[in-house]
Design a protein around this motif. Structure first.
Motif, short mmCIF file in Angstrom:
data_model
loop_
_atom_site.label_atom_id
_atom_site.label_comp_id
_atom_site.label_asym_id
_atom_site.label_seq_id
_atom_site.Cartn_x
_atom_site.Cartn_y
_atom_site.Cartn_z
N PHE A 156 37.01 20.60 32.46
CA PHE A 156 36.43 21.54 33.23
C PHE A 156 36.12 21.17 34.66
O PHE A 156 35.64 20.01 35.19
N ARG A 157 36.71 22.17 35.41
CA ARG A 157 36.30 22.03 37.03
C ARG A 157 35.34 23.58 37.60
O ARG A 157 35.27 24.55 37.35
N GLU A 158 34.45 22.63 38.64
CA GLU A 158 33.42 23.78 38.64
C GLU A 158 34.26 25.12 39.82
O GLU A 158 35.28 24.74 40.55
N LYS A 159 33.35 26.05 40.59
CA LYS A 159 34.06 27.17 41.10
C LYS A 159 35.42 26.11 42.63
O LYS A 159 33.55 25.81 43.59
N PRO A 160 35.88 26.17 42.51
CA PRO A 160 37.13 25.63 43.71
C PRO A 160 36.82 26.82 45.09
O PRO A 160 36.23 28.17 44.98
N ASN A 161 37.32 26.18 46.08
CA ASN A 161 37.94 26.81 47.44
C ASN A 161 38.76 27.73 47.29
O ASN A 161 39.83 27.07 46.21
N LEU A 162 38.90 28.54 47.98
CA LEU A 162 40.49 29.49 48.69
C LEU A 162 41.70 28.04 48.15
O LEU A 162 42.40 28.23 46.92
N GLU A 163 41.84 27.80 48.66
CA GLU A 163 43.13 26.68 48.36
C GLU A 163 43.14 26.01 47.09
O GLU A 163 44.67 25.89 46.39
N THR A 164 41.70 25.31 46.63
CA THR A 164 42.10 24.70 45.07
C THR A 164 43.04 25.69 44.21
O THR A 164 43.58 25.65 43.52
N ALA A 165 41.77 26.80 43.89
CA ALA A 165 42.05 27.71 43.07
C ALA A 165 43.25 28.36 43.08
O ALA A 165 44.04 28.83 41.87
N GLN A 166 44.57 28.70 44.04
CA GLN A 166 45.78 28.97 45.23
C GLN A 166 46.57 27.84 43.64
O GLN A 166 47.12 28.18 43.09
N GLU A 167 46.42 26.49 43.49
CA GLU A 167 46.94 25.82 43.90
C GLU A 167 46.64 25.40 41.70
O GLU A 167 47.46 25.37 41.36
N PHE A 168 45.58 25.77 41.46
CA PHE A 168 44.95 25.98 40.23
C PHE A 168 46.36 26.78 39.53
O PHE A 168 46.38 27.63 38.65
N LEU A 169 45.73 28.59 40.23
CA LEU A 169 46.78 29.29 39.67
C LEU A 169 48.42 28.99 39.79
O LEU A 169 49.10 29.19 38.50
N ASP A 170 48.54 28.35 40.86
CA ASP A 170 50.12 27.69 40.60
C ASP A 170 51.17 27.30 39.93
O ASP A 170 51.49 27.00 38.88
#
Length: 334
Positions: free
Chosen positions: A165-179
């Motif tokens: 489980f991952r907490e709410k990320p910053n935008l850069e990390t969220a993009q890494e998750f998506l990719d």
């Protein structure tokens, strides 16, 4: 052979702080009739009506009447209700629902403030989860992300298995998750047998188990006692059980989902359903007074009888900071 009942447990607590000033303590966001003249709470009950045998509402003393009124407006009069004397977070709320159920009952845990569209895909995911729950697993629902969202938690998955489980990320990390393609939005929805959840809760959070049971045993007129409730540790079900158990599976889901936790989400919903914006993408909520925006784009003006909020759409997550400051300075506006 004992037949499992399906019980839709609707969690109706929460104040919707990121939707202030629309959402208030005396009428949180889940009870606002702004979604096709229905509230998120009502849509939740209707969505699961034909998927379950019973409804159990878990809410607090401040909103129990709101729940009753909302259900009567959609002609639902058969349900159970447990009224919390004080909020103790989701681990305890779900434990109370499990104590109220039979061992083999399958609990479908749904927050009351989610907007879900595409009923066919939704029912497909629910039915898959029910089958896994019958096999003794705890099921969480992960939504395929459509954007690098910083307001949601994420689940890292491998097939039906949860890696982390991952907490709410910053935008850069969220993009890494998506990719990466192996992260899903954490929906906060669950499905499991009552006894399986209680077994895991007792194993990993015995204090929550014991104090919740003690409070439940003193339930009177659907209401929990205050003193015993205060003894229950306040902890989320993710921290208490889901991040520790070895019996967890995830159902990868493709239905349209939003927790409607911000004005950005509300803006997108209202725009998609025909609410006008100006040529610069600005929107007005709460008044029909003619409004002009000069020099600003993609902003939202929210007006209520006693408060005005103006924000850039991409700053929607910051509204919670305003709410927390008002808690100190002007609590009468909450």
């Amino acid at each position: 052979m004992i037949m499992s009942r399906i019980v839709n447990v609707i969690l109706s607590g929460g104040v919707g702080s990121r939707l202030w000033p629309l959402s208030r303590k005396n009428k949180p966001k889940q009870y606002l009739n702004i979604f096709g003249n229905k509230s998120l709470f009502q849509l939740t009950a209707l969505r699961n009506k034909n998927l379950s045998n019973d409804i159990l509402i878990l809410g607090n003393i401040d909103n129990c009447l709101l729940s009753q009124t909302a259900l009567s407006e959609i002609d639902i009069d058969q349900y159970q209700q447990i009224i919390e004397a004080t909020p103790r977070n989701t681990a305890a709320a779900i434990a109370l629902a499990a104590f109220a159920a039979d061992d083999e009952d399958i609990l479908l845990i749904t927050p009351s403030d989610h907007l879900i569209e595409n009923q066919v895909e939704y029912e497909k995911s629910i039915n898959e989860a029910i089958q896994l729950a019958k096999e003794g697993y705890l099921i969480t629902f992960g939504l395929v992300p459509t954007r690098p969202e910083t307001g949601f938690g994420y689940i890292q998955v491998k097939g039906n298995d949860v890696v982390s489980f991952r907490e709410k990320p910053n935008l850069e990390t969220a993009q890494e998750f998506l990719d990466s393609g192996n992260f899903l939005w954490n929906s906060g929805m669950f499905c499991f047998k009552a006894k399986v959840f209680l077994e895991e809760l007792k194993k990993y959070q015995p204090m929550v188990f014991d104090t919740s049971k003690k409070a439940f045993e003193k339930l009177h007129d659907n209401q929990l006692p205050l003193e015993e409730s205060k003894e229950i540790p306040s902890i989320s079900v993710d921290y208490a059980v889901m991040e520790k158990t070895t019996r967890l599976k995830v159902v990868k889901s493709d239905f349209n989902w939003s927790d409607m936790g911000s004005f950005e989400s509300l803006y997108d919903y209202l725009k998609a359903n025909g609410k006008p914006i100006d040529k610069h993408g600005n929107m007005v909520i709460g008044t029909d007074i003619h409004t002009e925006f000069l020099g600003i784009k993609k902003s939202i003006l929210i007006i209520t009888s006693d408060a005005i909020l103006i924000l850039k759409k991409d700053k929607s997550q910051k509204v919670k900071d305003v709410y927390e400051q008002l808690f100190v300075d002007k609590i009468e506006l909450l």
